[in-house]
Write a protein that holds these residues in place. Structure first.
Motif, PDB file in Angstrom:
ATOM      1  N   ASP A  15      40.774   8.199  25.951  1.00 39.70           N
ATOM      2  CA  ASP A  15      41.710   9.109  25.313  1.00 39.70           C
ATOM      3  C   ASP A  15      40.929  10.284  24.739  1.00 39.70           C
ATOM      4  OD1 ASP A  15      43.836   7.414  25.858  1.00 39.70           O
ATOM      5  OD2 ASP A  15      43.632   6.348  23.957  1.00 39.70           O
ATOM      6  N   TYR A  16      41.616  11.401  24.557  1.00 41.27           N
ATOM      7  CA  TYR A  16      40.962  12.556  23.959  1.00 41.27           C
ATOM      8  C   TYR A  16      40.547  12.231  22.532  1.00 41.27           C
ATOM      9  CZ  TYR A  16      42.365  15.345  27.928  1.00 41.27           C
ATOM     10  OH  TYR A  16      42.507  15.837  29.190  1.00 41.27           O
ATOM     11  N   LEU A  17      39.376  12.690  22.162  1.00 42.11           N
ATOM     12  CA  LEU A  17      38.855  12.439  20.825  1.00 42.11           C
ATOM     13  C   LEU A  17      39.214  13.614  19.923  1.00 42.11           C
ATOM     14  CD1 LEU A  17      35.289  11.224  21.838  1.00 42.11           C
ATOM     15  CD2 LEU A  17      37.289   9.828  21.341  1.00 42.11           C
ATOM     16  N   SER A  18      39.545  13.305  18.690  1.00 43.56           N
ATOM     17  CA  SER A  18      39.848  14.377  17.745  1.00 43.56           C
ATOM     18  C   SER A  18      38.581  15.182  17.462  1.00 43.56           C
ATOM     19  CB  SER A  18      40.387  13.800  16.439  1.00 43.56           C
ATOM     20  OG  SER A  18      39.341  13.155  15.731  1.00 43.56           O
ATOM     21  N   GLU A  19      38.770  16.393  17.000  1.00 41.47           N
ATOM     22  CA  GLU A  19      37.622  17.245  16.685  1.00 41.47           C
ATOM     23  C   GLU A  19      36.771  16.611  15.587  1.00 41.47           C
ATOM     24  OE1 GLU A  19      36.649  21.822  15.319  1.00 41.47           O
ATOM     25  OE2 GLU A  19      38.665  21.290  15.944  1.00 41.47           O
ATOM     26  N   ASN A  20      37.411  16.004  14.602  1.00 42.18           N
ATOM     27  CA  ASN A  20      36.663  15.353  13.522  1.00 42.18           C
ATOM     28  C   ASN A  20      35.832  14.188  14.046  1.00 42.18           C
ATOM     29  OD1 ASN A  20      37.596  17.073  11.549  1.00 42.18           O
ATOM     30  ND2 ASN A  20      39.256  15.722  10.910  1.00 42.18           N
ATOM     31  N   PHE A  21      36.405  13.420  14.967  1.00 43.21           N
ATOM     32  CA  PHE A  21      35.675  12.287  15.522  1.00 43.21           C
ATOM     33  C   PHE A  21      34.498  12.769  16.366  1.00 43.21           C
ATOM     34  CE2 PHE A  21      34.995   8.768  18.530  1.00 43.21           C
ATOM     35  CZ  PHE A  21      34.733   7.760  17.617  1.00 43.21           C
ATOM     36  N   GLN A  22      34.723  13.825  17.148  1.00 44.77           N
ATOM     37  CA  GLN A  22      33.636  14.382  17.951  1.00 44.77           C
ATOM     38  C   GLN A  22      32.516  14.888  17.046  1.00 44.77           C
ATOM     39  OE1 GLN A  22      34.855  17.169  21.019  1.00 44.77           O
ATOM     40  NE2 GLN A  22      36.855  16.192  21.094  1.00 44.77           N
ATOM     41  N   PHE A  23      32.894  15.532  15.955  1.00 44.29           N
ATOM     42  CA  PHE A  23      31.909  16.019  14.981  1.00 44.29           C
ATOM     43  C   PHE A  23      31.097  14.847  14.436  1.00 44.29           C
ATOM     44  CE2 PHE A  23      30.693  17.054  10.621  1.00 44.29           C
ATOM     45  CZ  PHE A  23      30.042  18.267  10.799  1.00 44.29           C
ATOM     46  N   ALA A  24      31.793  13.764  14.099  1.00 45.45           N
ATOM     47  CA  ALA A  24      31.126  12.596  13.526  1.00 45.45           C
ATOM     48  C   ALA A  24      30.168  11.943  14.520  1.00 45.45           C
ATOM     49  CB  ALA A  24      32.163  11.582  13.051  1.00 45.45           C
ATOM     50  N   LEU A  25      30.444  12.076  15.805  1.00 43.50           N
ATOM     51  CA  LEU A  25      29.533  11.524  16.808  1.00 43.50           C
ATOM     52  C   LEU A  25      28.220  12.299  16.859  1.00 43.50           C
ATOM     53  CD1 LEU A  25      31.967  10.833  19.786  1.00 43.50           C
ATOM     54  CD2 LEU A  25      30.863   9.136  18.311  1.00 43.50           C
ATOM     55  N   ARG A  26      28.279  13.588  16.512  1.00 42.64           N
ATOM     56  CA  ARG A  26      27.095  14.445  16.619  1.00 42.64           C
ATOM     57  C   ARG A  26      26.364  14.653  15.301  1.00 42.64           C
ATOM     58  NH1 ARG A  26      31.153  17.472  19.270  1.00 42.64           N
ATOM     59  NH2 ARG A  26      31.066  18.933  17.569  1.00 42.64           N
ATOM     60  N   LEU A  27      27.094  14.597  14.200  1.00 44.58           N
ATOM     61  CA  LEU A  27      26.497  14.877  12.891  1.00 44.58           C
ATOM     62  C   LEU A  27      26.998  13.894  11.851  1.00 44.58           C
ATOM     63  CD1 LEU A  27      26.936  18.752  12.787  1.00 44.58           C
ATOM     64  CD2 LEU A  27      24.768  17.552  12.886  1.00 44.58           C
ATOM     65  N   GLN A  28      26.128  13.601  10.900  1.00 44.47           N
ATOM     66  CA  GLN A  28      26.525  12.795   9.751  1.00 44.47           C
ATOM     67  C   GLN A  28      26.384  13.661   8.509  1.00 44.47           C
ATOM     68  OE1 GLN A  28      23.761   9.544  10.023  1.00 44.47           O
ATOM     69  NE2 GLN A  28      25.179   8.291  11.201  1.00 44.47           N
ATOM     70  N   VAL A  29      27.321  13.513   7.585  1.00 49.93           N
ATOM     71  CA  VAL A  29      27.252  14.253   6.331  1.00 49.93           C
ATOM     72  C   VAL A  29      26.625  13.333   5.295  1.00 49.93           C
ATOM     73  CG1 VAL A  29      28.554  15.498   4.572  1.00 49.93           C
ATOM     74  CG2 VAL A  29      29.330  15.528   6.954  1.00 49.93           C
ATOM     75  N   GLN A  30      25.504  13.780   4.745  1.00 46.11           N
ATOM     76  CA  GLN A  30      24.823  12.994   3.721  1.00 46.11           C
ATOM     77  C   GLN A  30      25.053  13.627   2.355  1.00 46.11           C
ATOM     78  OE1 GLN A  30      20.738  12.528   4.955  1.00 46.11           O
ATOM     79  NE2 GLN A  30      21.267  10.930   6.424  1.00 46.11           N
ATOM     80  N   ALA A  31      24.486  13.024   1.345  1.00 45.72           N
ATOM     81  CA  ALA A  31      24.648  13.501  -0.029  1.00 45.72           C
ATOM     82  C   ALA A  31      24.330  14.987  -0.120  1.00 45.72           C
ATOM     83  CB  ALA A  31      23.742  12.708  -0.968  1.00 45.72           C
ATOM     84  N   GLY A  32      25.108  15.679  -0.918  1.00 50.09           N
ATOM     85  CA  GLY A  32      24.898  17.112  -1.074  1.00 50.09           C
ATOM     86  C   GLY A  32      25.416  17.910   0.101  1.00 50.09           C
ATOM     87  N   ARG A  33      26.290  17.305   0.886  1.00 52.14           N
ATOM     88  CA  ARG A  33      26.883  17.944   2.073  1.00 52.14           C
ATOM     89  C   ARG A  33      25.822  18.377   3.084  1.00 52.14           C
ATOM     90  NH1 ARG A  33      32.103  19.413   2.156  1.00 52.14           N
ATOM     91  NH2 ARG A  33      31.658  21.320   3.287  1.00 52.14           N
TER      92      ARG A  33
END
Length: 123
Positions: A15-33
């Motif tokens: 199924d098509y992945l949401s933009e947020n999910f695709q972002f999460a596959l490539r990048l992780q947000v750590q403390a301090g953004r």
């Protein structure tokens, strides 16, 4: 092209992945953004660098920002800037796709895919 197979039949595209999910596959947000690339993100950047290093450098964005500044000052026509940038990205896209297709074709013609049989079927 290579077609992925599984026991009992062919697989279907996900199924098509949401933009947020695709972002999460490539990048992780750590403390301090702070954005930290995932292993997939790093692999994608390395792949882009092999195909077209310009895609990973700030030069294109810098050029566009300079042109936008000139448009805002009335020194350059907006439509010419848009046309130029769209043409530039169209050429990069065509080149990128061509390189990826050539890579896949070359990879599928080597003996490497044979180790994945019965999971890969050469067409």
């Amino acid at each position: 092209m290579c077609t992925l197979m599984k026991k009992g039949g062919e697989t279907s595209p996900p199924d098509y992945l949401s933009e947020n999910f695709q972002f999460a596959l490539r990048l992780q947000v750590q403390a301090g953004r702070k954005l930290v690339p995932t292993a997939l993100g790093i692999s994608l950047i390395r792949g882009y660098q092999c195909i077209d290093p310009d895609l990973c450098l700030p030069d294109i964005r810098s050029f566009i920002e300079q042109q936008i500044t000139l448009v805002a000052k009335g020194q350059v026509d907006h439509s010419r800037v848009v046309e130029h940038v769209l043409q530039q990205f169209k050429q990069k896209f065509i080149y990128f796709v061509k390189q990826v297709i050539e890579f896949i074709d070359l990879w599928c013609r080597t003996e490497l895919p044979l180790m994945f049989i019965p999971y890969l079927v050469l067409e």
